[in-house]
Design a protein around this motif. Structure first.
Motif, mmCIF file in Angstrom:
data_model
loop_
_atom_site.group_PDB
_atom_site.id
_atom_site.type_symbol
_atom_site.label_atom_id
_atom_site.label_comp_id
_atom_site.label_asym_id
_atom_site.label_seq_id
_atom_site.Cartn_x
_atom_site.Cartn_y
_atom_site.Cartn_z
ATOM 1 N N ALA A 1 0.844 -1.179 0.000
ATOM 2 C CA ALA A 1 0.000 0.000 0.000
ATOM 3 C C ALA A 1 0.888 1.240 0.000
ATOM 4 C CB ALA A 1 -0.896 0.000 1.225
ATOM 5 N N ILE A 2 0.562 2.165 -0.884
ATOM 6 C CA ILE A 2 1.272 3.435 -0.872
ATOM 7 C C ILE A 2 0.732 4.198 0.321
ATOM 8 C CG2 ILE A 2 1.682 5.587 -2.109
ATOM 9 C CD1 ILE A 2 3.047 3.117 -3.320
ATOM 10 N N ALA A 3 1.630 4.551 1.228
ATOM 11 C CA ALA A 3 1.176 5.085 2.499
ATOM 12 C C ALA A 3 1.431 6.569 2.664
ATOM 13 C CB ALA A 3 1.856 4.331 3.642
ATOM 14 N N GLY A 4 2.628 6.999 2.456
ATOM 15 C CA GLY A 4 2.910 8.379 2.802
ATOM 16 C C GLY A 4 4.226 8.851 2.257
ATOM 17 N N GLU A 5 4.712 9.893 2.889
ATOM 18 C CA GLU A 5 5.953 10.493 2.431
ATOM 19 C C GLU A 5 6.869 10.744 3.612
ATOM 20 O OE1 GLU A 5 4.509 14.085 0.556
ATOM 21 O OE2 GLU A 5 4.946 15.250 2.355
ATOM 22 N N LEU A 6 8.137 10.871 3.276
ATOM 23 C CA LEU A 6 9.154 11.163 4.268
ATOM 24 C C LEU A 6 9.866 12.435 3.842
ATOM 25 C CD1 LEU A 6 10.907 10.501 6.730
ATOM 26 C CD2 LEU A 6 12.223 8.946 5.261
ATOM 27 N N THR B 1 21.254 24.230 5.293
ATOM 28 C CA THR B 1 20.229 23.179 5.290
ATOM 29 C C THR B 1 19.772 22.853 3.877
ATOM 30 O OG1 THR B 1 19.414 23.910 7.453
ATOM 31 C CG2 THR B 1 17.926 22.558 6.156
ATOM 32 N N LEU B 2 19.602 21.559 3.604
ATOM 33 C CA LEU B 2 18.976 21.069 2.366
ATOM 34 C C LEU B 2 17.722 20.285 2.753
ATOM 35 C CD1 LEU B 2 21.928 19.630 0.227
ATOM 36 C CD2 LEU B 2 20.419 21.519 -0.390
ATOM 37 N N SER B 3 16.715 20.346 1.900
ATOM 38 C CA SER B 3 15.469 19.620 2.159
ATOM 39 C C SER B 3 15.114 18.747 0.961
ATOM 40 C CB SER B 3 14.325 20.602 2.433
ATOM 41 O OG SER B 3 14.608 21.374 3.580
ATOM 42 N N LEU B 4 14.490 17.613 1.269
ATOM 43 C CA LEU B 4 14.091 16.656 0.232
ATOM 44 C C LEU B 4 12.895 15.869 0.731
ATOM 45 C CD1 LEU B 4 14.944 15.031 -2.450
ATOM 46 C CD2 LEU B 4 15.946 13.432 -0.854
ATOM 47 N N VAL B 5 12.021 15.474 -0.193
ATOM 48 C CA VAL B 5 10.875 14.633 0.153
ATOM 49 C C VAL B 5 10.950 13.356 -0.665
ATOM 50 C CG1 VAL B 5 8.359 14.420 0.097
ATOM 51 C CG2 VAL B 5 9.408 16.602 0.737
ATOM 52 N N PHE B 6 10.846 12.219 0.022
ATOM 53 C CA PHE B 6 10.656 10.927 -0.641
ATOM 54 C C PHE B 6 9.148 10.687 -0.646
ATOM 55 C CE2 PHE B 6 15.009 10.295 1.030
ATOM 56 C CZ PHE B 6 15.653 9.894 -0.131
ATOM 57 N N PRO B 7 8.474 10.831 -1.815
ATOM 58 C CA PRO B 7 7.008 10.711 -1.861
ATOM 59 C C PRO B 7 6.545 9.284 -2.105
ATOM 60 C CG PRO B 7 7.806 11.419 -3.988
ATOM 61 C CD PRO B 7 9.030 11.265 -3.087
ATOM 62 N N GLU B 8 5.268 9.058 -1.832
ATOM 63 C CA GLU B 8 4.569 7.823 -2.193
ATOM 64 C C GLU B 8 5.311 6.565 -1.764
ATOM 65 O OE1 GLU B 8 3.470 7.939 -6.320
ATOM 66 O OE2 GLU B 8 2.475 9.867 -6.103
ATOM 67 N N LEU B 9 5.691 6.512 -0.501
ATOM 68 C CA LEU B 9 6.373 5.331 0.029
ATOM 69 C C LEU B 9 5.361 4.297 0.500
ATOM 70 C CD1 LEU B 9 9.138 7.084 2.151
ATOM 71 C CD2 LEU B 9 9.389 6.031 -0.107
ATOM 72 N N PRO C 1 2.273 11.912 6.777
ATOM 73 C CA PRO C 1 3.643 12.287 6.386
ATOM 74 C C PRO C 1 4.559 12.293 7.618
ATOM 75 C CG PRO C 1 2.040 13.876 5.548
ATOM 76 C CD PRO C 1 1.307 12.974 6.480
ATOM 77 N N VAL C 2 5.815 11.948 7.407
ATOM 78 C CA VAL C 2 6.813 11.942 8.477
ATOM 79 C C VAL C 2 7.875 12.968 8.124
ATOM 80 C CG1 VAL C 2 8.569 10.556 9.643
ATOM 81 C CG2 VAL C 2 6.376 9.516 9.019
ATOM 82 N N HIS C 3 8.306 13.728 9.127
ATOM 83 C CA HIS C 3 9.348 14.731 8.936
ATOM 84 C C HIS C 3 10.526 14.355 9.817
ATOM 85 C CE1 HIS C 3 11.283 18.708 9.801
ATOM 86 N NE2 HIS C 3 11.341 18.658 8.486
ATOM 87 N N ALA C 4 11.721 14.332 9.243
ATOM 88 C CA ALA C 4 12.927 14.003 10.003
ATOM 89 C C ALA C 4 13.983 15.061 9.753
ATOM 90 C CB ALA C 4 13.456 12.630 9.587
ATOM 91 N N VAL C 5 14.713 15.398 10.803
ATOM 92 C CA VAL C 5 15.836 16.315 10.710
ATOM 93 C C VAL C 5 17.110 15.528 10.985
ATOM 94 C CG1 VAL C 5 16.918 18.393 11.654
ATOM 95 C CG2 VAL C 5 14.421 18.260 11.460
#
Length: 142
Positions: free
Chosen positions: A18-23, A68-76, A133-137
Motif C-alpha cells: 500500500a502506498i502510504a505516505g511520504e518522508l 540546510t537542504l530539504s528533500l521529500v521521498f514521496p509515495e512510500l 507524512p513523516v518529517h525528520a531532521v
C-alpha cells in the motif's frame, strides 16, 4: 467460469504494498557549499548491514549548500525506513576517513542516530511510514 475464477484468484491473491505516505528530510549543519550531498533511503534487509548501499531503495545526489537542504521521498509503501546522508565535499563519490577510519567528511542518519565505533543499527535510525507524512531532521557530523 474458469476465467472468472482466475480473475478472482488474481485479485484476492495479489498483495501490492500500500502506498502510504511520504518522508520529508531536512539535512542541517552542512558546513560548506563544496561538493554534493547524498541522501540514501534504506529498508531493512537481513542479508545486508545498514547503511550498505545495497540496502538502499532510493538515493538522491544534491549540490551542497551551506546550512540546510530539504528533500521529500514521496509515495512510500508502509513500513520502516532509515536514511543515511553524506556530504562528499571533494566530490569523489566516497565518504573520506582518516587512518583510524573516522570520517573526515560530513555524515548523519535519521533520528540523528549514532553507533558505537561505527554506524548505528537500522532500528535506531528507522522511522515508520504510515498514512501520515513523516518529517525528520538529520544533523551532519564532521
Amino acid at each position: 467460469m474458469k476465467r472468472l475464477t482466475t480473475l478472482a484468484v488474481a485479485i484476492l491473491g495479489f498483495h501490492a504494498p500500500a502506498i502510504a505516505g511520504e518522508l520529508a528530510i531536512d539535512v542541517t549543519g552542512i558546513r560548506s557549499s563544496d561538493g554534493r550531498v547524498l541522501l540514501a533511503l534504506h529498508q531493512e534487509r537481513a542479508d545486508i548491514s545498514f547503511p550498505d548501499d545495497r540496502g538502499a531503495v532510493a538515493g538522491v545526489w544534491m549540490n551542497a549548500v551551506a546550512g540546510t537542504l530539504s528533500l521529500v521521498f514521496p509515495e512510500l509503501a508502509e513500513g520502516r525506513y532509515a536514511v543515511s546522508v553524506m556530504h562528499d565535499e571533494n566530490d569523489d563519490g566516497v565518504l573520506d576517513a582518516n587512518l583510524l577510519g573516522v570520517p573526515t567528511e560530513g555524515y548523519g542518519f535519521s533520528n540523528d542516530a549514532s553507533g558505537l565505533m561505527g554506524p548505528p543499527d537500522f532500528d535506531d535510525a528507522s522511522v515508520v511510514i504510515g498514512d501520515e507524512p513523516v518529517h525528520a531532521v538529520i544533523t551532519l557530523r564532521y
